[in-house]
Design an enzyme around this catalytic site. Structure first.
Site, PDB file in Angstrom:
ATOM      1  N   GLY A 103       1.620 -10.033  -9.217  1.00  0.00           N
ATOM      2  CA  GLY A 103       0.967  -8.807  -8.780  1.00  0.00           C
ATOM      3  C   GLY A 103       1.412  -8.416  -7.396  1.00  0.00           C
ATOM      4  N   GLY A 120       0.189  -6.911   0.047  1.00  0.00           N
ATOM      5  CA  GLY A 120       1.217  -7.923  -0.087  1.00  0.00           C
ATOM      6  C   GLY A 120       1.525  -8.231  -1.542  1.00  0.00           C
ATOM      7  N   ASP A 170     -11.932  -2.067   0.671  1.00  0.00           N
ATOM      8  CA  ASP A 170     -10.976  -1.722  -0.391  1.00  0.00           C
ATOM      9  C   ASP A 170     -11.479  -2.242  -1.742  1.00  0.00           C
ATOM     10  OD1 ASP A 170      -8.707  -0.509  -1.354  1.00  0.00           O
ATOM     11  OD2 ASP A 170      -7.407  -2.231  -1.012  1.00  0.00           O
TER      12      ASP A 170
END
Length: 538
Positions: free
Chosen positions: A260, A265, A373
């Site tokens: 992912g 990152g 987030d």
């Protein structure tokens, strides 16, 4: 630490680890007050109208002598000076009066009391309504008053001059005597025994030291060419393992298995040397200093909740910063939504589990933690589809004593488009309610199957529009209510989640999500209130 005063022969406290021992978390239990003075030490007492719960242990706190009902005419408020209960706020109201604060607490059945604190640098009073009375302490430094909600028939017992309960002493009579040796007894038999033990301890210590030196020499010989900063393992104050960059590169096979990536990152799958399967995230924010990075790691180390991802270690070498997490077998919520992998009713368990994790971050930590987030990619699922909130890279750690949730120190927009609260747009102070808003968007996306990652286009059910998901859901609700006798749930629920579902559960979940998505942040519930509503449906 005690020091002996030779002139008097008495012991005085000359130093202690905590200068304010009453600020230790939950030291006296719920509904109780901690008071400290240097002569008598720390003492606990119950609030007016409460009684001690367990006479052998103060950690159980106190309980009401008579229950409070929700009838506003049967309850009142008793004010206490120099008292504070930090944490567990239902709502925070800036620039408030005592009457406004009383009205706010009176209309909420679960409000136990409120704190009205004067903020000197702003010259106004701030109101904090509480749903739990924990971490209570009495101190002349507290700049404000605390009002506790009590039944009317109990309030007359406590006059303005006698508002504190007598300190309840613990009853330790059933625990048996504790005998301490305070004198050294000298005799030849004991001296001989002590001498034997000393010789044995000395011999064993020499043997142990020799073994340690041999092990250290072996490790040094095996790694003599390595840099000093990369030798061995360094445990952080949190207990995490500090990996070397070379160590992680080796177990990741030179970053070969990517699982992912996002703005924070790239994530790789790897098997550590002890056999554990891990997810290793290589951070993009290389400009963050090492001291700042380690401070954030230390804050994450204080978190411990079943619905938060568990971190095993980290690496920081120059610009290389990596985090080592437990690997979630089901991947992220985003992956499961796109592949229609969710099992029957798993969506409800994901919703309530995520809410519990966020409630812990917002209200139960000693520091406020705002996860900026919240989105399906940052909600990971274990083998049983239990959710774990992940990716604290955009989190903000706020000290409760330094402005708290009213802190507006964010200088740049954080988060993902589509999940961001209106506060970012209007440059308003950012509070825990930004996370509540993002949670509402995640719930609607999960239920409807409509992705927020691109331009929203809804043509389901004959309606074609480009706009926000909230508007689409409300239009569906209004249209079905006006033209049809079937439930609007059937119009918005994603069929891929299964055709067997509890309509009542789903309806409540959607309405809670819409409350979380109110434009006015003060109209949104707290995550703790969301948990309470959803838990009542289980």
């Amino acid at each position: 630490m005690y020091s002996l005063v030779k002139t008097t022969g008495k012991w005085d406290v000359s130093w202690q680890h905590e200068s304010k021992p009453c600020r230790i978390h939950s030291v006296c239990g719920p509904n109780s007050l901690c008071t400290y003075d240097p002569y008598n030490g720390r003492t606990c007492s119950c609030l007016p109208g409460f009684k001690i719960k367990n006479h052998t242990d103060w950690s159980y706190g106190c309980e009401l002598e008579s229950e409070i009902n929700c009838n506003r005419t049967r309850v009142g408020f008793l004010w206490i000076l120099y008292v504070d209960f930090y944490g567990y706020d239902i709502r925070y109201i800036s620039n408030s009066t005592i009457s406004q604060c009383q009205k706010e607490c009176m209309k909420l059945c679960n409000c136990k009391g409120f704190m009205l604190r004067f903020v000197e640098w702003r010259g106004v009073n701030d109101c904090f309504t509480k749903f739990l009375l924990i971490n209570g302490h009495h101190s002349p430094e507290v700049n404000g008053i605390f009002d506790i909600k009590l039944p009317i028939d109990r309030m007359f017992l406590f006059s303005n001059n006698n508002k504190t309960q007598n300190v309840s002493m613990l009853d330790c009579s059933g625990l048996g005597p504790v005998v301490l040796d305070r004198m050294y007894e000298k005799n030849s038999e004991k001296e001989s025994l002590i001498r034997i033990w000393l010789w044995f301890a000395t011999g064993f210590g020499c043997f142990e030291a020799t073994c340690i030196l041999m092990v250290l020499y072996y490790l040094y010989s095996a790694n003599q060419g390595a840099d000093n900063t990369t030798q061995g393992y360094i445990l952080a104050a949190t207990g995490f393992k500090r990996f070397t960059y070379g160590e992680l590169r080796k177990v990741m096979h030179s970053f070969s298995e990517e699982i992912g990536r996002g703005s924070g990152g790239i994530v790789y799958k790897s098997t550590l040397s002890d056999g554990r399967v891990a997810a290793i995230k290589q951070l993009n924010e290389a400009n963050q200093g090492e001291a700042e990075f380690l401070a954030e790691i230390s804050s994450i180390g204080k978190l411990n909740h079943m619905n938060l991802i568990k971190m095993w270690g980290y690496c920081v070498e120059g610009k290389q910063k990596l985090l080592v997490y437990e690997l979630m077998k089901r991947g992220s919520l985003a992956e499961n939504l796109s592949s229609n992998q969710l099992q029957r009713d798993a969506w409800f368990e994901i919703a309530i589990g995520t809410a519990k994790g966020l409630a812990y971050l917002h209200e139960e930590c000693l520091e406020w933690i705002l996860h900026c987030d919240i989105k399906p990619k940052n909600i990971l699922l274990d083998s049983d589809y239990q959710p774990k909130v992940a990716d604290f890279g955009l989190s903000k750690f706020l000290n409760r004593g330094g402005g708290g949730l009213n802190n507006s120190s964010f200088s740049r927009v954080r988060g993902t488009r589509g999940y961001m609260a209106p506060e970012w747009v209007y440059n308003l102070p950012n509070t825990a309610k930004v996370g509540v808003y993002s949670y509402g968007m995640v719930v609607l996306e999960m239920i409807t199957g409509k992705s927020l990652t691109g331009t929203l286009s809804f043509d389901h059910g004959g309606l074609t529009s480009h706009g926000r998901l909230v508007t689409w859901v409300k239009e569906k609700m209004n249209k079905v209510a006006a033209t049809s006798d079937h439930s609007w749930v059937e119009e918005i629920f994603d069929p891929s989640l299964g055709y067997e579902y509890d309509i009542n559960k789903l309806e409540v979940l959607v309405r809670v999500a819409l409350l979380c998505l109110e434009e006015d942040k003060d109209s949104r519930p707290t995550m703790r209130q969301v948990v309470e509503i959803l838990a009542s449906l289980q």
